[in-house]
Enzyme design. Structure first.
Site, PDB file in Angstrom:
ATOM      1  N   GLY A 176      -0.382  12.300  -7.314  1.00 60.02           N
ATOM      2  CA  GLY A 176      -0.479  12.973  -6.034  1.00 60.02           C
ATOM      3  C   GLY A 176       0.790  12.748  -5.244  1.00 60.02           C
ATOM      4  O   GLY A 176       1.597  11.865  -5.564  1.00 60.02           O
ATOM      5  N   GLY A 225       1.506   9.701   0.248  1.00 61.44           N
ATOM      6  CA  GLY A 225       0.522   9.817   1.311  1.00 61.44           C
ATOM      7  C   GLY A 225      -0.783  10.446   0.887  1.00 61.44           C
ATOM      8  O   GLY A 225      -1.668  10.681   1.721  1.00 61.44           O
ATOM      9  N   GLY A 228      -3.111   9.077  -0.862  1.00 60.31           N
ATOM     10  CA  GLY A 228      -4.195   8.104  -0.857  1.00 60.31           C
ATOM     11  C   GLY A 228      -4.300   7.276  -2.122  1.00 60.31           C
ATOM     12  O   GLY A 228      -5.251   6.511  -2.291  1.00 60.31           O
ATOM     13  N   LYS A 229      -3.307   7.376  -3.005  1.00 62.20           N
ATOM     14  CA  LYS A 229      -3.373   6.689  -4.297  1.00 62.20           C
ATOM     15  C   LYS A 229      -3.382   5.170  -4.143  1.00 62.20           C
ATOM     16  O   LYS A 229      -4.226   4.483  -4.715  1.00 62.20           O
ATOM     17  CB  LYS A 229      -2.185   7.115  -5.181  1.00 62.20           C
ATOM     18  CG  LYS A 229      -2.043   8.600  -5.413  1.00 62.20           C
ATOM     19  CD  LYS A 229      -0.936   8.923  -6.388  1.00 62.20           C
ATOM     20  CE  LYS A 229       0.427   8.435  -5.955  1.00 62.20           C
ATOM     21  NZ  LYS A 229       0.890   9.073  -4.698  1.00 62.20           N
ATOM     22  N   GLU A 234       2.781   2.744 -10.191  1.00 61.82           N
ATOM     23  CA  GLU A 234       4.127   3.244 -10.500  1.00 61.82           C
ATOM     24  C   GLU A 234       4.909   2.251 -11.372  1.00 61.82           C
ATOM     25  O   GLU A 234       5.955   1.739 -10.974  1.00 61.82           O
ATOM     26  CB  GLU A 234       4.889   3.562  -9.215  1.00 61.82           C
ATOM     27  CG  GLU A 234       4.206   4.652  -8.383  1.00 61.82           C
ATOM     28  CD  GLU A 234       5.048   5.135  -7.223  1.00 61.82           C
ATOM     29  OE1 GLU A 234       6.279   5.173  -7.373  1.00 61.82           O
ATOM     30  OE2 GLU A 234       4.471   5.479  -6.178  1.00 61.82           O
TER      31      GLU A 234
END
Length: 231
Positions: free
Chosen positions: A37, A40, A42-43, A152
């Site tokens: 996504g 920002g 929401g991940k 990440e």
């Protein structure tokens, strides 16, 4: 497959802003899921709620075991290695945190499997970014978790470093470990993930195997799918 996590109507507010809006998803044993996504979306908040370090404002999270925190390995965007301590000393410290008995032979085998044996005496904070990422996964998996959550994991790495991290995730899957990873690298998502959970503005806008999602939304590839669903 055994269901490890089931999230139902998971919701989080920061003041008056709903950053995660009633999302639903499941994680099953041995599967690799990409959480993608825009910034920002929401991940990271979702990952924090799954780990129990951020309290949800609504919804439920059901885990496969009451002691789930001992069965999950986590690598957030930065792992705070202990300054002044070598690679092997950092591994020993993290092993102590997990109550894992680690012999010298086991230590060397673990470091060798992540191509870190030749730098075991080097201060951990002096390693290259790619080596630090690999060391982070070493300490994340010392206690043989059922689920590994990576935020990440290949960010900032060159092509070779990205491939090494992808191969490590594939190796975890081969051992039956479930992996949930957040990523902005759509090639990585295509290469590694069994399923995709795509978030946009706090909501899950797509969930499924990437080939199925490409067909459903008539997208050429995962990058095209991402751009279509995160306008």
């Amino acid at each position: 497959m055994k269901k490890l996590i089931s999230a139902c109507n998971l919701t989080k507010y920061y003041k008056d802003c709903c950053v995660v809006n009633a999302i639903n998803f499941e994680i099953e044993e041995g599967e690799t899921i990409a959480l993608i996504g825009s910034n920002g979306a929401g991940k990271t908040t979702t990952i924090g709620m799954l780990l129990g370090i951020i309290a949800q404002d609504d919804g439920t999270i059901n885990y496969w075991t009451p002691n789930y925190k001992k069965e999950i390995g986590t690598q957030l965007q930065s792992t705070p290695f202990f300054e002044g301590f070598s690679v092997e000393d950092n591994v020993k410290l993290f092993a102590a945190f997990y109550n894992v008995v680690l012999s010298n032979k086991m230590m060397e085998e673990k470091l060798a499997s992540f191509d870190l044996l030749h730098v075991k005496k080097m201060p951990a904070i002096k390693l290259s970014l790619g080596q630090q990422k690999r060391l982070a996964i070493v300490v994340t998996t010392l206690h043989n978790p059922k689920l590994v959550i990576l935020d990440e994991p290949s960010a900032g790495l060159d092509l070779r470093g990205q491939k090494e991290i992808q191969n490590m995730m594939k190796g975890l899957k081969e051992k039956g470990v479930a992996v949930l990873f957040a990523s902005h690298d759509m090639a990585e998502v295509s290469n590694v993930a069994d399923r995709i959970i795509m978030m946009n503005k706090g909501k899950v806008v797509a969930c499924g195997a990437h080939h199925d999602l490409l067909a459903q939304y008539q997208a050429q590839n995962v990058e095209d799918l991402f751009l279509k669903l995160t306008k």
